[in-house]
Design a protein around this motif. Structure first.
Motif, PDB file in Angstrom:
ATOM      1  N   SER A   1       0.831  -1.212   0.000  1.00 42.38           N
ATOM      2  CA  SER A   1       0.000   0.000   0.000  1.00 42.38           C
ATOM      3  C   SER A   1       0.862   1.258   0.000  1.00 42.38           C
ATOM      4  O   SER A   1       0.604   2.203  -0.749  1.00 42.38           O
ATOM      5  CB  SER A   1      -0.928   0.015   1.213  1.00 42.38           C
ATOM      6  OG  SER A   1      -1.807  -1.078   1.164  1.00 42.38           O
ATOM      7  N   ALA A   2       1.896   1.271   0.811  1.00 41.50           N
ATOM      8  CA  ALA A   2       2.795   2.435   0.857  1.00 41.50           C
ATOM      9  C   ALA A   2       3.512   2.615  -0.473  1.00 41.50           C
ATOM     10  O   ALA A   2       3.652   3.744  -0.966  1.00 41.50           O
ATOM     11  CB  ALA A   2       3.804   2.262   1.985  1.00 41.50           C
ATOM     12  N   LEU A   3       3.934   1.522  -1.083  1.00 43.71           N
ATOM     13  CA  LEU A   3       4.605   1.586  -2.376  1.00 43.71           C
ATOM     14  C   LEU A   3       3.682   2.163  -3.446  1.00 43.71           C
ATOM     15  O   LEU A   3       4.093   3.023  -4.235  1.00 43.71           O
ATOM     16  CB  LEU A   3       5.094   0.198  -2.777  1.00 43.71           C
ATOM     17  CG  LEU A   3       5.934   0.099  -4.032  1.00 43.71           C
ATOM     18  CD1 LEU A   3       7.246   0.860  -3.844  1.00 43.71           C
ATOM     19  CD2 LEU A   3       6.218  -1.362  -4.341  1.00 43.71           C
ATOM     20  N   VAL A   4       2.449   1.719  -3.467  1.00 47.52           N
ATOM     21  CA  VAL A   4       1.473   2.232  -4.435  1.00 47.52           C
ATOM     22  C   VAL A   4       1.231   3.722  -4.208  1.00 47.52           C
ATOM     23  O   VAL A   4       1.159   4.503  -5.163  1.00 47.52           O
ATOM     24  CB  VAL A   4       0.153   1.437  -4.363  1.00 47.52           C
ATOM     25  CG1 VAL A   4      -0.960   2.136  -5.119  1.00 47.52           C
ATOM     26  CG2 VAL A   4       0.356   0.034  -4.899  1.00 47.52           C
ATOM     27  N   LEU A   5       1.114   4.119  -2.950  1.00 46.26           N
ATOM     28  CA  LEU A   5       0.882   5.536  -2.648  1.00 46.26           C
ATOM     29  C   LEU A   5       2.074   6.402  -3.043  1.00 46.26           C
ATOM     30  O   LEU A   5       1.903   7.589  -3.326  1.00 46.26           O
ATOM     31  CB  LEU A   5       0.568   5.711  -1.158  1.00 46.26           C
ATOM     32  CG  LEU A   5      -0.799   5.186  -0.720  1.00 46.26           C
ATOM     33  CD1 LEU A   5      -0.931   5.260   0.798  1.00 46.26           C
ATOM     34  CD2 LEU A   5      -1.918   5.966  -1.384  1.00 46.26           C
ATOM     35  N   LEU A   6       3.263   5.846  -3.066  1.00 44.45           N
ATOM     36  CA  LEU A   6       4.433   6.596  -3.502  1.00 44.45           C
ATOM     37  C   LEU A   6       4.579   6.619  -5.024  1.00 44.45           C
ATOM     38  O   LEU A   6       4.961   7.635  -5.602  1.00 44.45           O
ATOM     39  CB  LEU A   6       5.700   5.993  -2.887  1.00 44.45           C
ATOM     40  CG  LEU A   6       5.861   6.160  -1.380  1.00 44.45           C
ATOM     41  CD1 LEU A   6       7.052   5.366  -0.888  1.00 44.45           C
ATOM     42  CD2 LEU A   6       6.013   7.623  -1.024  1.00 44.45           C
TER      43      LEU A   6
ATOM     44  N   VAL B   1       1.688  13.834 -22.076  1.00 49.59           N
ATOM     45  CA  VAL B   1       0.532  14.388 -22.795  1.00 49.59           C
ATOM     46  C   VAL B   1       0.815  15.823 -23.217  1.00 49.59           C
ATOM     47  O   VAL B   1       0.505  16.227 -24.344  1.00 49.59           O
ATOM     48  CB  VAL B   1      -0.748  14.300 -21.930  1.00 49.59           C
ATOM     49  CG1 VAL B   1      -1.856  15.135 -22.517  1.00 49.59           C
ATOM     50  CG2 VAL B   1      -1.189  12.853 -21.793  1.00 49.59           C
ATOM     51  N   LEU B   2       1.418  16.615 -22.323  1.00 50.89           N
ATOM     52  CA  LEU B   2       1.745  17.994 -22.673  1.00 50.89           C
ATOM     53  C   LEU B   2       2.724  18.058 -23.841  1.00 50.89           C
ATOM     54  O   LEU B   2       2.556  18.863 -24.760  1.00 50.89           O
ATOM     55  CB  LEU B   2       2.326  18.726 -21.461  1.00 50.89           C
ATOM     56  CG  LEU B   2       1.351  19.058 -20.338  1.00 50.89           C
ATOM     57  CD1 LEU B   2       2.086  19.749 -19.195  1.00 50.89           C
ATOM     58  CD2 LEU B   2       0.219  19.927 -20.839  1.00 50.89           C
ATOM     59  N   LYS B   3       3.731  17.208 -23.838  1.00 47.95           N
ATOM     60  CA  LYS B   3       4.693  17.173 -24.948  1.00 47.95           C
ATOM     61  C   LYS B   3       4.012  16.772 -26.251  1.00 47.95           C
ATOM     62  O   LYS B   3       4.294  17.340 -27.305  1.00 47.95           O
ATOM     63  CB  LYS B   3       5.837  16.218 -24.632  1.00 47.95           C
ATOM     64  CG  LYS B   3       6.805  16.760 -23.612  1.00 47.95           C
ATOM     65  CD  LYS B   3       7.918  15.773 -23.340  1.00 47.95           C
ATOM     66  CE  LYS B   3       8.841  16.291 -22.251  1.00 47.95           C
ATOM     67  NZ  LYS B   3       9.913  15.352 -21.945  1.00 47.95           N
ATOM     68  N   ARG B   4       3.132  15.788 -26.172  1.00 50.78           N
ATOM     69  CA  ARG B   4       2.426  15.348 -27.371  1.00 50.78           C
ATOM     70  C   ARG B   4       1.550  16.462 -27.926  1.00 50.78           C
ATOM     71  O   ARG B   4       1.511  16.695 -29.139  1.00 50.78           O
ATOM     72  CB  ARG B   4       1.570  14.110 -27.063  1.00 50.78           C
ATOM     73  CG  ARG B   4       1.019  13.466 -28.328  1.00 50.78           C
ATOM     74  CD  ARG B   4       0.204  12.228 -28.025  1.00 50.78           C
ATOM     75  NE  ARG B   4      -1.173  12.558 -28.316  1.00 50.78           N
ATOM     76  CZ  ARG B   4      -2.195  12.370 -27.528  1.00 50.78           C
ATOM     77  NH1 ARG B   4      -2.024  11.834 -26.343  1.00 50.78           N
ATOM     78  NH2 ARG B   4      -3.405  12.692 -27.900  1.00 50.78           N
TER      79      ARG B   4
ATOM     80  N   THR C   1       3.827   8.329 -11.460  1.00 55.73           N
ATOM     81  CA  THR C   1       3.348   7.901 -12.772  1.00 55.73           C
ATOM     82  C   THR C   1       2.347   8.897 -13.353  1.00 55.73           C
ATOM     83  O   THR C   1       2.358   9.143 -14.557  1.00 55.73           O
ATOM     84  CB  THR C   1       2.715   6.496 -12.706  1.00 55.73           C
ATOM     85  OG1 THR C   1       1.656   6.491 -11.757  1.00 55.73           O
ATOM     86  CG2 THR C   1       3.739   5.453 -12.322  1.00 55.73           C
ATOM     87  N   VAL C   2       1.528   9.476 -12.504  1.00 52.99           N
ATOM     88  CA  VAL C   2       0.571  10.483 -12.992  1.00 52.99           C
ATOM     89  C   VAL C   2       1.320  11.693 -13.540  1.00 52.99           C
ATOM     90  O   VAL C   2       0.988  12.219 -14.599  1.00 52.99           O
ATOM     91  CB  VAL C   2      -0.412  10.898 -11.867  1.00 52.99           C
ATOM     92  CG1 VAL C   2      -1.206  12.116 -12.259  1.00 52.99           C
ATOM     93  CG2 VAL C   2      -1.346   9.742 -11.548  1.00 52.99           C
ATOM     94  N   ARG C   3       2.351  12.114 -12.837  1.00 54.04           N
ATOM     95  CA  ARG C   3       3.142  13.259 -13.298  1.00 54.04           C
ATOM     96  C   ARG C   3       3.820  12.949 -14.631  1.00 54.04           C
ATOM     97  O   ARG C   3       3.842  13.788 -15.535  1.00 54.04           O
ATOM     98  CB  ARG C   3       4.180  13.619 -12.242  1.00 54.04           C
ATOM     99  CG  ARG C   3       5.018  14.816 -12.610  1.00 54.04           C
ATOM    100  CD  ARG C   3       5.988  15.162 -11.522  1.00 54.04           C
ATOM    101  NE  ARG C   3       6.779  16.307 -11.915  1.00 54.04           N
ATOM    102  CZ  ARG C   3       7.773  16.778 -11.245  1.00 54.04           C
ATOM    103  NH1 ARG C   3       8.111  16.226 -10.098  1.00 54.04           N
ATOM    104  NH2 ARG C   3       8.448  17.808 -11.671  1.00 54.04           N
ATOM    105  N   ALA C   4       4.390  11.763 -14.752  1.00 55.63           N
ATOM    106  CA  ALA C   4       5.063  11.373 -15.996  1.00 55.63           C
ATOM    107  C   ALA C   4       4.076  11.335 -17.160  1.00 55.63           C
ATOM    108  O   ALA C   4       4.383  11.819 -18.261  1.00 55.63           O
ATOM    109  CB  ALA C   4       5.744  10.022 -15.827  1.00 55.63           C
TER     110      ALA C   4
END
Length: 62
Positions: free
Chosen positions: A25-30, A43-46, A35-38
Motif C-alpha cells: 500500500s505504501a509503495l502504491v501511494l508513492l 501528454v503535454l509534450k504530445r 506515474t501520474v506526473r510522468a
C-alpha cells in the motif's frame, strides 16, 4: 491487546500478510503520483508537437 512490541510486530501469526500489505500500500501511494506526473508531462509534450505540426501545415498551405 499485545503484551510486548514483539507480539505487536508478530500480529498474532499474520505478520507476513499484515506488513506486506502495509508495504504494498505504501509503495502504491508513492508510485502513483510519480506515474501520474510522468503521463501528464507526456501528454503535454504530445500536445505541443501536434500544435507545432498543425502550425507548420498551415504555413505550408499558404
Amino acid at each position: 491487546m499485545w503484551n510486548s512490541s514483539s507480539d505487536f510486530f508478530a500480529m498474532g501469526g499474520y505478520a507476513l500478510y499484515v506488513w506486506s500489505s502495509f508495504g504494498v500500500s505504501a509503495l502504491v501511494l508513492l508510485i502513483e503520483p510519480l506515474t501520474v506526473r510522468a503521463r501528464h508531462q507526456a501528454v503535454l509534450k504530445r500536445l505541443q508537437r501536434e500544435s507545432l505540426a498543425e502550425q507548420l501545415d498551415l504555413e505550408v498551405a499558404k
